[in-house]
Design a protein around this motif. Structure first.
Motif, PDB file in Angstrom:
ATOM      1  N   THR A 136      46.029  24.233  58.710  1.00 35.36           N
ATOM      2  CA  THR A 136      44.482  23.916  58.836  1.00 35.36           C
ATOM      3  C   THR A 136      43.852  24.387  60.238  1.00 35.36           C
ATOM      4  OG1 THR A 136      44.849  21.885  57.631  1.00 35.36           O
ATOM      5  CG2 THR A 136      42.854  22.104  58.864  1.00 35.36           C
ATOM      6  N   ILE A 137      42.967  25.212  60.077  1.00 36.29           N
ATOM      7  CA  ILE A 137      42.386  25.917  61.467  1.00 36.29           C
ATOM      8  C   ILE A 137      40.817  25.139  61.453  1.00 36.29           C
ATOM      9  CG2 ILE A 137      41.724  27.538  62.968  1.00 36.29           C
ATOM     10  CD1 ILE A 137      43.909  29.177  61.367  1.00 36.29           C
ATOM     11  N   GLN A 138      40.718  23.897  62.023  1.00 36.84           N
ATOM     12  CA  GLN A 138      39.428  23.240  61.823  1.00 36.84           C
ATOM     13  C   GLN A 138      38.930  22.421  63.043  1.00 36.84           C
ATOM     14  OE1 GLN A 138      39.411  19.072  59.843  1.00 36.84           O
ATOM     15  NE2 GLN A 138      38.464  20.219  58.350  1.00 36.84           N
ATOM     16  N   ASP A 139      37.779  22.799  63.266  1.00 37.15           N
ATOM     17  CA  ASP A 139      37.062  22.014  64.238  1.00 37.15           C
ATOM     18  C   ASP A 139      36.865  20.520  63.863  1.00 37.15           C
ATOM     19  OD1 ASP A 139      34.228  20.675  65.442  1.00 37.15           O
ATOM     20  OD2 ASP A 139      34.828  22.463  66.512  1.00 37.15           O
TER      21      ASP A 139
ATOM     22  N   SER B 128      32.656  19.458  63.405  1.00 33.37           N
ATOM     23  CA  SER B 128      32.058  20.009  62.092  1.00 33.37           C
ATOM     24  C   SER B 128      32.795  20.231  60.804  1.00 33.37           C
ATOM     25  CB  SER B 128      31.600  21.569  62.723  1.00 33.37           C
ATOM     26  OG  SER B 128      32.653  22.280  62.826  1.00 33.37           O
ATOM     27  N   GLY B 129      34.100  20.350  60.880  1.00 34.12           N
ATOM     28  CA  GLY B 129      34.938  20.375  59.691  1.00 34.12           C
ATOM     29  C   GLY B 129      35.042  21.927  59.156  1.00 34.12           C
ATOM     30  N   LYS B 130      34.428  22.821  60.001  1.00 34.46           N
ATOM     31  CA  LYS B 130      34.490  24.047  59.776  1.00 34.46           C
ATOM     32  C   LYS B 130      35.681  24.849  60.295  1.00 34.46           C
ATOM     33  CE  LYS B 130      29.390  24.428  59.213  1.00 34.46           C
ATOM     34  NZ  LYS B 130      28.010  25.201  59.387  1.00 34.46           N
ATOM     35  N   VAL B 131      35.991  26.112  59.881  1.00 34.45           N
ATOM     36  CA  VAL B 131      37.041  26.833  60.620  1.00 34.45           C
ATOM     37  C   VAL B 131      36.648  27.211  61.976  1.00 34.45           C
ATOM     38  CG1 VAL B 131      36.263  29.175  59.674  1.00 34.45           C
ATOM     39  CG2 VAL B 131      38.538  28.649  60.252  1.00 34.45           C
ATOM     40  N   ILE B 132      37.656  27.332  62.748  1.00 34.17           N
ATOM     41  CA  ILE B 132      37.405  27.486  64.340  1.00 34.17           C
ATOM     42  C   ILE B 132      37.521  29.159  64.523  1.00 34.17           C
ATOM     43  CG2 ILE B 132      38.260  27.260  66.808  1.00 34.17           C
ATOM     44  CD1 ILE B 132      39.493  24.768  66.116  1.00 34.17           C
ATOM     45  N   PRO B 133      36.579  30.006  64.676  1.00 33.93           N
ATOM     46  CA  PRO B 133      36.542  31.310  64.839  1.00 33.93           C
ATOM     47  C   PRO B 133      37.322  31.799  65.962  1.00 33.93           C
ATOM     48  CG  PRO B 133      34.170  30.679  65.289  1.00 33.93           C
ATOM     49  CD  PRO B 133      35.125  29.370  64.913  1.00 33.93           C
TER      50      PRO B 133
ATOM     51  N   ASP C 243      37.563  29.019  55.899  1.00 42.19           N
ATOM     52  CA  ASP C 243      37.148  27.467  55.754  1.00 42.19           C
ATOM     53  C   ASP C 243      37.957  26.618  56.480  1.00 42.19           C
ATOM     54  OD1 ASP C 243      39.229  26.698  54.065  1.00 42.19           O
ATOM     55  OD2 ASP C 243      38.389  27.558  52.381  1.00 42.19           O
ATOM     56  N   GLY C 244      37.577  25.387  56.866  1.00 41.33           N
ATOM     57  CA  GLY C 244      38.284  24.528  57.527  1.00 41.33           C
ATOM     58  C   GLY C 244      39.315  23.582  56.632  1.00 41.33           C
TER      59      GLY C 244
END
Length: 167
Positions: free
Chosen positions: A140-143, A146-151, A118-119
Protein backbone atom coordinates in the motif's frame (compact mmCIF):
# COMPACT_ATOMS: atom_id res chain seq x y z
CA UNK A 1 15.47 -15.86 17.92
CA UNK A 2 16.02 -12.16 18.44
CA UNK A 3 17.51 -9.66 16.01
CA UNK A 4 19.30 -6.38 16.57
CA UNK A 5 18.98 -3.63 13.97
CA UNK A 6 21.86 -1.20 13.50
CA UNK A 7 21.86 2.09 11.62
CA UNK A 8 25.39 3.29 10.83
CA UNK A 9 26.73 0.90 13.52
CA UNK A 10 24.46 2.38 16.24
CA UNK A 11 21.76 0.14 17.73
CA UNK A 12 18.35 1.17 16.40
CA UNK A 13 16.24 -1.51 18.08
CA UNK A 14 15.40 -5.19 18.16
CA UNK A 15 12.75 -7.57 16.87
CA UNK A 16 11.81 -11.22 17.44
CA UNK A 17 11.62 -13.99 14.81
CA UNK A 18 8.64 -13.69 12.47
CA UNK A 19 7.64 -10.20 13.68
CA UNK A 20 7.52 -7.21 11.35
CA UNK A 21 9.25 -4.09 12.60
CA UNK A 22 8.96 -0.53 11.26
CA UNK A 23 11.59 2.08 12.11
CA UNK A 24 10.78 5.76 11.50
CA UNK A 25 12.34 9.19 12.14
CA UNK A 26 15.53 8.27 10.33
CA UNK A 27 17.71 11.21 9.26
CA UNK A 28 17.59 11.64 5.45
CA UNK A 29 20.63 10.48 3.48
CA UNK A 30 22.65 7.34 2.82
CA UNK A 31 22.84 4.92 5.76
CA UNK A 32 24.12 1.43 6.43
CA UNK A 33 21.40 -0.85 7.84
CA UNK A 34 22.51 -4.10 9.45
CA UNK A 35 20.29 -6.85 10.86
CA UNK A 36 22.05 -9.33 13.17
CA UNK A 37 20.56 -12.45 14.76
CA UNK A 38 21.68 -13.07 18.33
CA UNK A 39 23.60 -16.34 18.73
CA UNK A 40 25.93 -17.98 21.23
CA UNK A 41 28.19 -18.79 18.25
CA UNK A 42 29.53 -15.58 16.69
CA UNK A 43 29.05 -15.45 12.92
CA UNK A 44 26.73 -18.49 12.81
CA UNK A 45 23.86 -16.56 11.21
CA UNK A 46 23.93 -14.52 8.01
CA UNK A 47 23.93 -10.75 8.70
CA UNK A 48 21.84 -8.67 6.31
CA UNK A 49 23.74 -5.46 5.47
CA UNK A 50 22.35 -2.85 3.07
CA UNK A 51 23.25 0.70 2.03
CA UNK A 52 19.94 2.58 1.82
CA UNK A 53 19.26 6.22 0.99
CA UNK A 54 16.46 7.48 3.23
CA UNK A 55 14.10 10.29 2.25
CA UNK A 56 12.77 12.88 4.71
CA UNK A 57 10.09 11.25 6.90
CA UNK A 58 10.90 7.84 5.46
CA UNK A 59 10.89 4.51 7.18
CA UNK A 60 12.23 1.01 6.72
CA UNK A 61 10.07 -2.03 7.35
CA UNK A 62 11.48 -5.50 7.62
CA UNK A 63 10.64 -9.06 8.48
CA UNK A 64 13.71 -11.33 8.67
CA UNK A 65 14.54 -14.90 9.63
CA UNK A 66 18.28 -15.49 9.46
CA UNK A 67 19.94 -18.78 8.67
CA UNK A 68 23.65 -19.57 8.32
CA UNK A 69 23.60 -18.50 4.63
CA UNK A 70 21.55 -16.16 2.43
CA UNK A 71 19.77 -19.15 0.83
CA UNK A 72 18.74 -20.44 4.26
CA UNK A 73 17.46 -16.99 5.28
CA UNK A 74 14.06 -15.53 4.50
CA UNK A 75 12.54 -12.08 4.68
CA UNK A 76 11.19 -8.87 3.22
CA UNK A 77 12.72 -5.37 3.40
CA UNK A 78 10.71 -2.33 2.21
CA UNK A 79 11.83 1.30 1.80
CA UNK A 80 11.08 4.30 -0.44
CA UNK A 81 13.12 6.35 -2.94
CA UNK A 82 12.02 9.37 -4.98
CA UNK A 83 11.18 9.23 -8.68
CA UNK A 84 9.49 11.60 -11.13
CA UNK A 85 6.00 10.13 -11.46
CA UNK A 86 3.45 12.83 -10.61
CA UNK A 87 0.44 10.67 -11.55
CA UNK A 88 1.30 7.77 -9.26
CA UNK A 89 3.96 5.62 -7.69
CA UNK A 90 5.74 2.41 -8.51
CA UNK A 91 6.98 -0.76 -6.87
CA UNK A 92 10.41 -2.18 -7.73
CA UNK A 93 10.96 -5.77 -6.60
CA UNK A 94 14.45 -7.16 -6.01
CA UNK A 95 14.29 -10.90 -5.38
CA UNK A 96 16.86 -13.32 -4.08
CA UNK A 97 17.15 -15.55 -6.08
CA UNK A 98 16.93 -12.99 -8.86
CA UNK A 99 14.99 -15.25 -11.26
CA UNK A 100 11.99 -15.70 -8.96
CA UNK A 101 8.58 -15.15 -10.56
CA UNK A 102 7.03 -11.86 -9.42
CA UNK A 103 3.41 -10.74 -9.80
CA UNK A 104 1.40 -7.79 -8.49
CA UNK A 105 -2.35 -8.40 -8.48
CA UNK A 106 -1.66 -11.45 -10.71
CA UNK A 107 0.11 -9.31 -13.37
CA UNK A 108 3.74 -9.91 -14.32
CA UNK A 109 6.45 -7.45 -15.32
CA UNK A 110 9.68 -8.46 -17.05
CA UNK A 111 11.72 -5.80 -15.21
CA UNK A 112 9.88 -6.31 -11.86
CA UNK A 113 8.59 -2.71 -11.84
CA UNK A 114 4.87 -2.20 -11.25
CA UNK A 115 2.81 0.99 -11.49
CA UNK A 116 0.53 2.00 -8.60
CA UNK A 117 -2.19 4.55 -9.42
CA UNK A 118 -4.43 4.22 -6.35
CA UNK A 119 -4.14 4.08 -2.56
CA UNK A 120 -5.57 0.56 -2.37
CA UNK A 121 -3.79 -2.50 -1.00
CA UNK A 122 -2.18 -4.64 -3.70
CA UNK A 123 -1.05 -8.28 -3.53
CA UNK A 124 2.59 -8.94 -4.40
CA UNK A 125 3.64 -12.57 -4.84
CA UNK A 126 7.25 -13.71 -5.25
CA UNK A 127 8.16 -17.37 -5.66
CA UNK A 128 10.35 -19.89 -7.38
CA UNK A 129 9.12 -23.39 -8.14
CA UNK A 130 12.35 -25.38 -7.79
CA UNK A 131 12.56 -25.76 -4.04
CA UNK A 132 12.06 -22.19 -2.83
CA UNK A 133 9.23 -20.81 -0.72
CA UNK A 134 6.63 -18.36 -2.06
CA UNK A 135 5.98 -15.06 -0.27
CA UNK A 136 2.70 -13.11 -0.37
CA UNK A 137 3.16 -9.43 0.54
CA UNK A 138 0.59 -6.64 0.92
CA UNK A 139 1.62 -3.38 -0.75
CA UNK A 140 0.00 0.00 0.00
CA UNK A 141 1.37 3.41 -1.00
CA UNK A 142 -1.24 5.69 0.53
CA UNK A 143 -1.51 9.15 2.02
CA UNK A 144 -3.16 8.54 5.40
CA UNK A 145 -5.25 11.73 5.24
CA UNK A 146 -6.56 11.60 1.67
CA UNK A 147 -6.45 7.83 1.09
CA UNK A 148 -4.90 8.47 -2.35
CA UNK A 149 -1.64 7.14 -3.74
CA UNK A 150 1.47 9.16 -2.80
CA UNK A 151 2.99 10.35 -6.10
CA UNK A 152 6.68 10.49 -7.00
CA UNK A 153 7.64 7.50 -4.85
CA UNK A 154 9.21 4.16 -5.64
CA UNK A 155 8.71 1.45 -3.06
CA UNK A 156 11.66 -0.92 -3.17
CA UNK A 157 10.76 -4.38 -1.92
CA UNK A 158 13.65 -6.78 -1.36
CA UNK A 159 12.36 -10.35 -1.07
CA UNK A 160 14.60 -13.14 0.20
CA UNK A 161 13.24 -16.64 -0.47
CA UNK A 162 14.18 -19.57 1.72
CA UNK A 163 15.52 -22.58 -0.19
CA UNK A 164 13.73 -25.60 1.23
CA UNK A 165 15.98 -28.60 1.86
CA UNK A 166 15.36 -31.76 -0.18
CA UNK A 167 14.88 -34.99 1.74
Amino acid sequence: GEYTVYLDKARLGSVKDGDTQIFTKIKPGMHEVKIVRTSSVEGFYFDLIRQIEFLPSSQIEFEWEAGPTLESSSGVVKYFTEIVKPEGAEVLVESFPSDAKTTLDNKTSDNKVFEILDGETHKLQVGKSDGFETKDIDITIQDEKSGKVIPNLRLIVEVYLYKQPFL
